[in-house]
Design a protein around this motif. Structure first.
Motif, mmCIF file in Angstrom:
data_model
loop_
_atom_site.group_PDB
_atom_site.id
_atom_site.type_symbol
_atom_site.label_atom_id
_atom_site.label_comp_id
_atom_site.label_asym_id
_atom_site.label_seq_id
_atom_site.Cartn_x
_atom_site.Cartn_y
_atom_site.Cartn_z
ATOM 1 N N ILE A 191 4.725 4.152 6.226
ATOM 2 C CA ILE A 191 3.221 4.160 6.143
ATOM 3 C C ILE A 191 3.469 6.312 6.047
ATOM 4 O O ILE A 191 2.662 7.600 5.147
ATOM 5 N N LEU A 192 4.658 7.137 7.060
ATOM 6 C CA LEU A 192 4.797 8.287 6.751
ATOM 7 C C LEU A 192 5.053 9.011 5.997
ATOM 8 O O LEU A 192 4.994 10.171 5.374
ATOM 9 N N LYS B 129 -7.964 -0.640 3.857
ATOM 10 C CA LYS B 129 -7.269 -0.844 4.776
ATOM 11 C C LYS B 129 -6.818 -2.236 5.175
ATOM 12 O O LYS B 129 -6.965 -2.843 4.304
ATOM 13 N N PRO B 130 -5.387 -2.127 5.666
ATOM 14 C CA PRO B 130 -5.029 -1.281 6.388
ATOM 15 C C PRO B 130 -3.852 -0.291 5.751
ATOM 16 O O PRO B 130 -3.541 -0.632 4.323
ATOM 17 N N VAL B 131 -3.628 0.891 5.834
ATOM 18 C CA VAL B 131 -2.344 1.533 5.000
ATOM 19 C C VAL B 131 -0.958 1.237 4.510
ATOM 20 O O VAL B 131 -0.993 1.586 3.359
ATOM 21 N N HIS C 179 0.872 -1.446 -0.246
ATOM 22 C CA HIS C 179 0.196 0.232 -0.136
ATOM 23 C C HIS C 179 0.777 1.150 0.237
ATOM 24 O O HIS C 179 0.297 2.305 -1.100
ATOM 25 N N PRO C 180 1.741 1.370 0.926
ATOM 26 C CA PRO C 180 2.223 2.748 0.736
ATOM 27 C C PRO C 180 3.661 2.628 -0.512
ATOM 28 O O PRO C 180 3.191 4.736 -0.828
ATOM 29 N N ASP D 98 -7.088 9.170 9.897
ATOM 30 C CA ASP D 98 -7.852 8.294 10.299
ATOM 31 C C ASP D 98 -7.115 7.348 10.218
ATOM 32 O O ASP D 98 -7.757 5.734 10.999
ATOM 33 N N GLY D 99 -6.920 6.751 9.599
ATOM 34 C CA GLY D 99 -6.306 5.211 9.447
ATOM 35 C C GLY D 99 -5.333 4.675 9.618
ATOM 36 O O GLY D 99 -4.946 3.825 10.089
#
Length: 350
Positions: A120-121, A111-113, A93-94, A324-325
């Protein structure tokens, strides 16, 4: 109350009729769900279906799609594509998010991210920098029954929130192959409930305390996971909550939420196969809850896509954000820490 959540029910015909060109990346179970729902939604062009294992005969299988490809970069390189649905495995996902954002595509991501915090960040930073719209696929936010609880809260019917109860039990455990790559029960299953805890209450969780065990399938324990959990939530505003999870409820897909406060209580019960009951001399009986999550949430899956498409059109803001994720992931991480230590665990910031 839908207006208060950013959905204008008196939307401009010109805006809502604007056609959106979509690419779906990843055609596993959830990708197929979204494909079928997009076919039911007007003013959408599915220009691409993309999957690594796509074959020549997929054109017949996915007749609503203009193109079937195996390389997602082809989707991102097409200037006609306005938005993409990312339905690949979580660990991808990232990077897929980064590539799509840099290509200027609005993004709907399941989800999830992601699993890795650093990745992720980094993806969040790129999304913010590029300014593309990004929505996380927490479909339960769009269930009409759960939204009625939010309506009561926003109307002031609940009063001061005091207790939240979430019951979330699957009808049967997933395959062991799935368990081993799921990220664990908190990241895979409970993450929906963590998001709902924030959505239903509009409050943030301060800390969690978890008890869990392997009570259904010893193989799940051998894989390093649990199948049954009780998660106690302490909110920053003083209210309390509890989530109970099980991988196996023999009577069906058990999904209930209750919000209790100083003025009253709102409760959303299971959706059964029918509302019919039979009353006889010996007993009163009714149908069991729906067995499969796609039955239970089929309308919610469609509604979340319609919401995303209208966010792309500029009708309203994205309803379930990247932040939110990440906040749901922070709750999952705290739950795992609490289970490992046997102590309450603070929920970290983004």
């Amino acid at each position: 109350m839908l207006m208060e959540r950013g959905i204008n029910m008196e939307k401009s015909t010109n805006i809502t009729s604007q056609n959106i060109t979509i690419g779906i990346i990843g055609m596993g179970r959830i990708g197929n769900v979204h494909y079928k729902n997009l076919m039911r939604i007007p003013n959408v062009t599915i220009k691409y279906i993309c999957d690594l294992i796509a074959t020549d005969d997929w054109g017949m299988k996915y007749k609503a799609a203009e193109n079937v490809v195996t390389d997602y970069h082809e989707v991102l390189a097409d200037p006609d594509v306005q938005a993409v649905l990312i339905c690949v495995p979580t660990d991808l996902h990232p990077q897929f998010t980064i590539d799509a954002a840099e290509a200027g595509k609005d993004i709907f991501c399941e989800k999830p991210v992601g699993f890795n915090d650093e990745e992720i960040l980094k993806a969040l930073s790129v999304v913010k920098k590029t300014g593309v719209k990004f929505e996380v696929g927490f479909n339960r936010r769009f269930d009409k029954n759960f939204r009625r609880i939010v309506d009561h809260r926003e109307n002031g019917d609940i009063g001061d929130e005091q207790v939240l109860k979430i019951t979330s039990r699957d009808p049967e455990p997933p395959s062991m192959d799935y368990v081993k790559r799921s990220g664990g029960i908190f990241m895979d299953m409970t993450i929906h409930d963590f998001d709902m805890a924030r959505y239903i209450t509009n409050a943030e969780v301060d800390q969690v305390f978890v008890t869990g065990n392997v009570l259904i399938d010893p193989e799940i324990g051998k894989a390093g996971d649990i199948d049954t959990a009780i998660i106690n939530l302490s909110f920053k505003n003083g209210m309390m909550g509890v989530i109970d999870n099980s991988r196996q409820a023999v009577y069906g897909y058990d999904q209930r939420i209750e919000l209790f406060g100083s003025k009253g209580m709102a409760h959303a019960d299971n959706v059964n196969d029918s509302t019919t009951t039979f009353s006889g001399k010996d007993a009163v009986s009714g149908d069991k809850p729906m067995f499969f999550f796609l039955q239970r949430y089929i309308d919610a899956y469609k509604d979340e896509l319609e919401s995303f498409l209208d966010a792309v059109r500029g009708v309203h803001d994205v309803e379930c954000t990247f932040e939110d994720g990440i906040k749901a992931i922070r709750l999952a991480q705290a739950a795992k820490k609490s289970l490992e230590t046997g102590q309450p665990a603070k929920v970290e910031d983004i």
